[in-house]
Design an enzyme around this catalytic site. Structure first.
Site, PDB file in Angstrom:
ATOM      1  N   TYR A  95       0.824  -1.206   0.000  1.00 17.50           N
ATOM      2  CA  TYR A  95       0.000   0.000   0.000  1.00 17.50           C
ATOM      3  C   TYR A  95       0.861   1.260   0.000  1.00 17.50           C
ATOM      4  O   TYR A  95       0.445   2.306  -0.495  1.00 17.50           O
ATOM      5  CB  TYR A  95      -0.945  -0.005   1.202  1.00 17.50           C
ATOM      6  CG  TYR A  95      -2.186  -0.839   0.985  1.00 17.50           C
ATOM      7  CD1 TYR A  95      -3.325  -0.291   0.404  1.00 17.50           C
ATOM      8  CD2 TYR A  95      -2.218  -2.183   1.350  1.00 17.50           C
ATOM      9  CE1 TYR A  95      -4.463  -1.048   0.202  1.00 17.50           C
ATOM     10  CE2 TYR A  95      -3.358  -2.951   1.155  1.00 17.50           C
ATOM     11  CZ  TYR A  95      -4.476  -2.382   0.572  1.00 17.50           C
ATOM     12  OH  TYR A  95      -5.597  -3.142   0.371  1.00 17.50           O
ATOM     13  N   GLU A 137      -8.631  -7.349   4.860  1.00 22.43           N
ATOM     14  CA  GLU A 137      -7.869  -8.379   4.155  1.00 22.43           C
ATOM     15  C   GLU A 137      -7.183  -9.328   5.131  1.00 22.43           C
ATOM     16  O   GLU A 137      -7.175 -10.543   4.923  1.00 22.43           O
ATOM     17  CB  GLU A 137      -6.852  -7.712   3.218  1.00 22.43           C
ATOM     18  CG  GLU A 137      -7.510  -7.090   1.993  1.00 22.43           C
ATOM     19  CD  GLU A 137      -6.718  -5.980   1.356  1.00 22.43           C
ATOM     20  OE1 GLU A 137      -7.287  -5.241   0.547  1.00 22.43           O
ATOM     21  OE2 GLU A 137      -5.516  -5.830   1.675  1.00 22.43           O
TER      22      GLU A 137
END
Length: 392
Positions: A95, A137
């Site tokens: 990310y 997630e």
């Protein structure tokens, strides 16, 4: 969490960012691939060429900005993204790569209009969204790992069999190399497949066409002319070859109603329908299955579906149409799945749960037709084969 000053900046600049979101996304991906070439393996480059991936990213960021305080809207936005990310084993540190390149793309597109305050606000929005995705997630990874026969990340399988279903579609049967059990799945979910193609990894997702509880996974793959992974599977993956798989995920699963189930597909879009149909029939629900193909040569699983219709009688209605029939026997089935056909087969006594898959244009038309026929949004379910997105 974002502070009041950041929220004020986001609210003030959201229209400008929204107007330029697709251009920002189209700038972002080449920039990220140039700076971090290793992440290319996570993406289907065909979706870059068609613009599907940039459009999906642009819509997601803008949708989050607009719906961050609406739990139901946020759930509808997040969970398809979470499943796609888990299917490629996305990790939290990646990310940061996206953040760096996305902010650079915003600066490149909007130029001097991006003040330090604007950059800080949109960076804060991105990380708020990212943190929510990372948490969801991780929860999914843990659930997959802890389930009987489950695992995290990639697991080694071998190809136990391959069966031609039509001129274009081949079914691949995978069994675990360690001979341990495999995690079951929900009908309608898909499997992540990691392939080594010319020294590079390619990650793809394919709907499962086997039944939950089998000791193998089956996917049924259409050979796409521009599909690097599908051509590799068809042309090079042989019985006995090793392939790495990621555990099944996906949110187009059968609801728990007792109402009829309407399954609608075109082309290879039928793949998730096979297990959904079996589950609905096992549950005693009425099933109407409408499928469209070009002609009989590319119509997969036809004999199986005919046998199912004979076995279940009035519980299963199976209708198929051909847009380009090539033989006299096919001519009576000439047609397309449109408003009129859907109206003919739509149950009258109860609102059905409708599931549809196929090319995006097909799904858009089916969605509009079902809405016009009075099927509300909660009863219309669809799955993108590429990046998650919106039909309209």
């Amino acid at each position: 969490m974002l502070n009041e000053k950041q929220l004020d900046v986001i609210n003030a600049t959201a229209p400008v960012v929204a107007d330029n979101a697709e251009t920002i996304a189209k700038t972002f991906y080449p920039l990220m691939f140039e700076r971090y070439p290793h992440v290319r393996s996570m993406f289907n480059m065909r979706h870059q060429e068609t613009g599907e991936q940039p459009r999906a990213l642009a819509r997601s960021v803008v949708a989050y900005a607009l719906n961050r305080n609406d739990p139901k809207a946020l759930e509808r936005l997040m969970y398809p993204i979470v499943n796609k990310h888990v299917a490629i084993n996305l990790q939290p540190d990646q990310y940061a790569i996206v953040a760096e390149c996305l902010m650079a793309a915003i600066g490149e597109v909007l130029g001097d209009a991006v003040t330090p305050e604007i950059a800080d606000a949109w960076s804060g929005l991105y990380w708020e969204f990212a943190d929510r995705l990372i948490a969801a997630e991780e929860s999914t990874y843990q659930a997959l790992e802890e389930a009987p026969g489950g695992w995290r990340g990639e697991r080694d399988f071998y190809l136990a069999d391959r069966v031609a279903e039509s001129e274009e579609i081949v079914s691949f049967y995978f069994k675990p190399l360690d001979q341990h059990p495999v995690r079951t799945f929900q009908p309608g979910q898909y499997l992540g497949v990691a392939l080594d193609i010319d020294g590079e990894q390619a990650l793809r997702q394919y709907s499962l066409t086997s039944r939950p509880g089998d000791d193998f996974y089956r996917i049924s793959v259409k050979r796409e002319g521009q599909g690097r992974a599908s051509r590799h599977l068809h042309d090079h993956v042989k019985v006995g070859d090793h392939v790495r798989l990621l555990a099944p995920v996906g949110d187009m699963v059968l609801d728990d109603r007792e109402a009829p189930v309407m399954l609608i597909s075109a082309g290879v879009g039928q793949t998730p329908m096979l297990s959904l149909m079996a589950q609905a029939l096992d549950a005693g629900r009425q099933v109407i299955y409408l499928h469209g193909a070009r002609n009989a040569r590319v119509h997969a699983f036809h004999e199986h579906l005919k046998a199912m219709a004979e076995q279940y009688g009035s519980q299963l209605t199976y209708r198929y149409v051909y847009s380009d029939p090539t033989t006299p026997d096919e001519l009576p089935h000439r047609g397309v799945i449109d408003h009129a056909l859907l109206a003919d087969y739509l149950p009258r006594d109860a609102t059905p749960s409708c599931y549809f898959t196929g090319p995006t244009g097909f799904m858009r038309d089916v969605d509009s037709a079902l809405a016009a026929l009075g099927i509300d949004t909660p009863y219309r379910h669809f799955e993108y084969f590429g990046p998650s997105g919106q039909l309209h």
